[in-house]
Enzyme design. Structure first.
Site, mmCIF file in Angstrom:
data_model
loop_
_atom_site.group_PDB
_atom_site.id
_atom_site.type_symbol
_atom_site.label_atom_id
_atom_site.label_comp_id
_atom_site.label_asym_id
_atom_site.label_seq_id
_atom_site.Cartn_x
_atom_site.Cartn_y
_atom_site.Cartn_z
ATOM 1 C CE1 TYR A 8 0.678 2.561 8.798
ATOM 2 C CE2 TYR A 8 -0.100 4.609 9.789
ATOM 3 C CZ TYR A 8 -0.238 3.592 8.856
ATOM 4 O OH TYR A 8 -1.276 3.623 7.957
ATOM 5 C CG HIS A 31 -7.014 3.247 6.177
ATOM 6 N ND1 HIS A 31 -7.335 1.993 5.705
ATOM 7 C CD2 HIS A 31 -8.179 3.861 6.483
ATOM 8 C CE1 HIS A 31 -8.655 1.863 5.737
ATOM 9 N NE2 HIS A 31 -9.179 2.971 6.199
ATOM 10 N NE ARG A 34 -1.764 1.706 3.513
ATOM 11 C CZ ARG A 34 -1.808 1.674 4.848
ATOM 12 N NH1 ARG A 34 -2.722 0.981 5.468
ATOM 13 N NH2 ARG A 34 -0.929 2.358 5.563
HETATM 14 C C1 LIG Z 1 -15.433 -5.678 10.016
HETATM 15 C C2 LIG Z 1 -14.650 -4.391 9.981
HETATM 16 N N1 LIG Z 1 -13.766 -4.113 10.953
HETATM 17 C C3 LIG Z 1 -13.042 -2.964 10.933
HETATM 18 C C4 LIG Z 1 -13.220 -2.066 9.917
HETATM 19 C C5 LIG Z 1 -12.417 -0.739 9.897
HETATM 20 N N2 LIG Z 1 -11.390 -0.838 8.828
HETATM 21 C C6 LIG Z 1 -11.637 -0.336 7.596
HETATM 22 S S1 LIG Z 1 -10.368 -0.620 6.561
HETATM 23 C C7 LIG Z 1 -9.452 -1.347 7.776
HETATM 24 C C8 LIG Z 1 -8.095 -1.896 7.460
HETATM 25 C C9 LIG Z 1 -8.154 -2.817 6.273
HETATM 26 O O1 LIG Z 1 -6.923 -3.403 6.032
HETATM 27 P P1 LIG Z 1 -6.751 -4.448 4.880
HETATM 28 O O2 LIG Z 1 -7.892 -5.401 4.845
HETATM 29 O O3 LIG Z 1 -5.404 -5.039 5.017
HETATM 30 O O4 LIG Z 1 -6.860 -3.585 3.539
HETATM 31 P P2 LIG Z 1 -5.949 -2.342 3.071
HETATM 32 O O5 LIG Z 1 -6.604 -1.109 3.617
HETATM 33 O O6 LIG Z 1 -4.577 -2.561 3.576
HETATM 34 O O7 LIG Z 1 -6.000 -2.372 1.597
HETATM 35 C C10 LIG Z 1 -10.151 -1.390 8.967
HETATM 36 C C11 LIG Z 1 -9.651 -1.997 10.220
HETATM 37 C C12 LIG Z 1 -14.176 -2.380 8.920
HETATM 38 N N3 LIG Z 1 -14.403 -1.565 7.892
HETATM 39 N N4 LIG Z 1 -14.860 -3.548 8.955
#
Ligand SMILES: Cc1ncc(C[n+]2csc(CCOP(=O)(O)OP(=O)(O)O)c2C)c(N)n1
Length: 341
Positions: A272, A264, A260
């Site tokens: 970080y 976020h 990435r």
């Molecule tokens: C069930 C749930 N828990 C927490 C969240 C909050 N949240 C949104 S994106 C995210 C991180 C996602 O990381 P990843 O799946 O690795 O995808 P990336 O953003 O790295 O592409 C979190 C914790 C959510 N949307 N849904």
């Protein structure tokens, strides 16, 4: 735990060679390149609009993951159904969503796909066989398994494909959806984008398993691992998975290793993440590395690259202008169509 202990360090992730490149038609390869350039250009424009305060909500960048989205979607037919997540702008464009539709959503336009109810990329288009992303991570997996089940029940020769992040793969729906797809041998492909972080959590803190692909074994389904920045390799492993699905052999879990390249969302400066990691992955940029390979194979040169850049620039300009020209959503209609009449 030191940030040097990378889980997926073994060399078992598939990549392609120059001989593999030569097996493909030059027009097809240039098409992949062009769609990656389109994705980067639109992504960059959306990021700029966010920083200018022009957007109504957040901005999630696909930067660095364009090849993964474009390469995997290129393995599908237009009648196959995709369920993109927030890093899959390239999949939406490759599957036929016009740029203005994306921009109208980000700009909260009355005639955008969600008519101002979502202000980022959470929209679908049944006309384009695109199911909307679901914010609750992994919830799209049982939904897309259901889409695949509908193909089986209607005896339609179609495949359903969706993506999930490394973080999202730890949520219950991931496991339930994949188990369901495995038991019913559904024509379903799941691509796990291991981009090293889930928000600020590195992958070492996400699973004790040696990698993410090994989870497939628990559901008795096929799996593969691929270098996610090698667009052609992503295309090839997805094509194999899609053929297995069409042939009745059931689902596949593909782990694609990538990075990435932003926070976020754009509001997150990703302090970080060690700078060396960004530097290391910048060298593996999917567009620059693919361009270099195409140049070596004499498929791309300065003239063609400039033509593509100019056309893409014009497309982004024209589609952005179009989106700005649309009327903003009227808050009085905020909850119209949210509930069934
Ligand atoms: C069930 C749930 N828990 C927490 C969240 C909050 N949240 C949104 S994106 C995210 C991180 C996602 O990381 P990843 O799946 O690795 O995808 P990336 O953003 O790295 O592409 C979190 C914790 C959510 N949307 N849904």
């Amino acid at each position: 735990m030191p940030r040097t202990s990378r889980k997926s360090s073994e060399a078992s992730f598939r990549s392609t060679t120059e001989a593999d490149l030569k097996r493909h038609d030059a027009g097809f390869l240039l098409g992949l390149y062009r769609d990656m350039v389109r994705t980067r250009a639109l992504d960059t424009r959306i990021e700029a609009l966010y920083k200018q305060g022009k957007l109504v909500a957040g901005c999630y960048s696909s930067r660095g993951q364009e090849g993964l989205s474009v390469g995997s979607t290129a393995a599908l037919r237009k009648d196959d159904v995709i369920g993109p997540m927030i890093r899959n702008l390239g999949s939406m464009l490759r599957h036929g969503i016009p740029m203005t539709m994306v921009l109208r959503n980000y700009l909260g336009r009355a005639n955008g796909p969600t008519k101002g109810r979502d202000g980022s990329s959470h929209f679908g288009s049944l006309e384009h066989n695109v199911i909307a992303p679901i914010s609750m991570l992994a919830s799209l997996i049982p939904v897309m398994s259901g889409v695949a089940l509908s193909f089986l029940m209607r005896k339609e020769d179609r495949v359903a494909l969706t993506w999930i992040g490394d973080g999202g793969s730890n949520v219950g729906d991931f496991h339930e959806g994949l188990n369901f797809a495995g038991v019913l041998k559904l024509p379903f492909v799941l691509i796990l984008e291991n981009n090293q972080y889930a928000y600020s959590t590195p992958i070492e803190y996400q699973t004790a398993a040696k990698d993410f692909a090994c989870r497939a074994e628990g559901y008795g389904i096929a799996s593969s691992k691929v270098e996610g920045n090698d667009t052609l390799a992503v295309y090839e492993v997805t094509k194999e998975a899609v053929e297995r699905a069409r042939g009745g052999a059931g689902p596949t879990l593909i782990e694609a290793r990538t990075m990435r390249m932003r926070g976020h969302a754009i509001h997150d400066d990703a302090k970080y993440v060690p700078q060396e990691m960004f530097d290391e992955w910048e060298k593996k940029d999917p567009i620059a590395t693919f361009a270099e390979r195409l140049r070596k194979a004499k498929i791309l040169d300065d003239k063609i690259a400039k033509r593509i850049d100019d056309e893409v620039k014009a497309e982004v300009e024209e589609q952005t202008e179009d989106a700005f020209a649309q009327p903003p959503a009227d808050p009085a209609h905020e909850i119209d169509e949210v509930y069934a009449p």
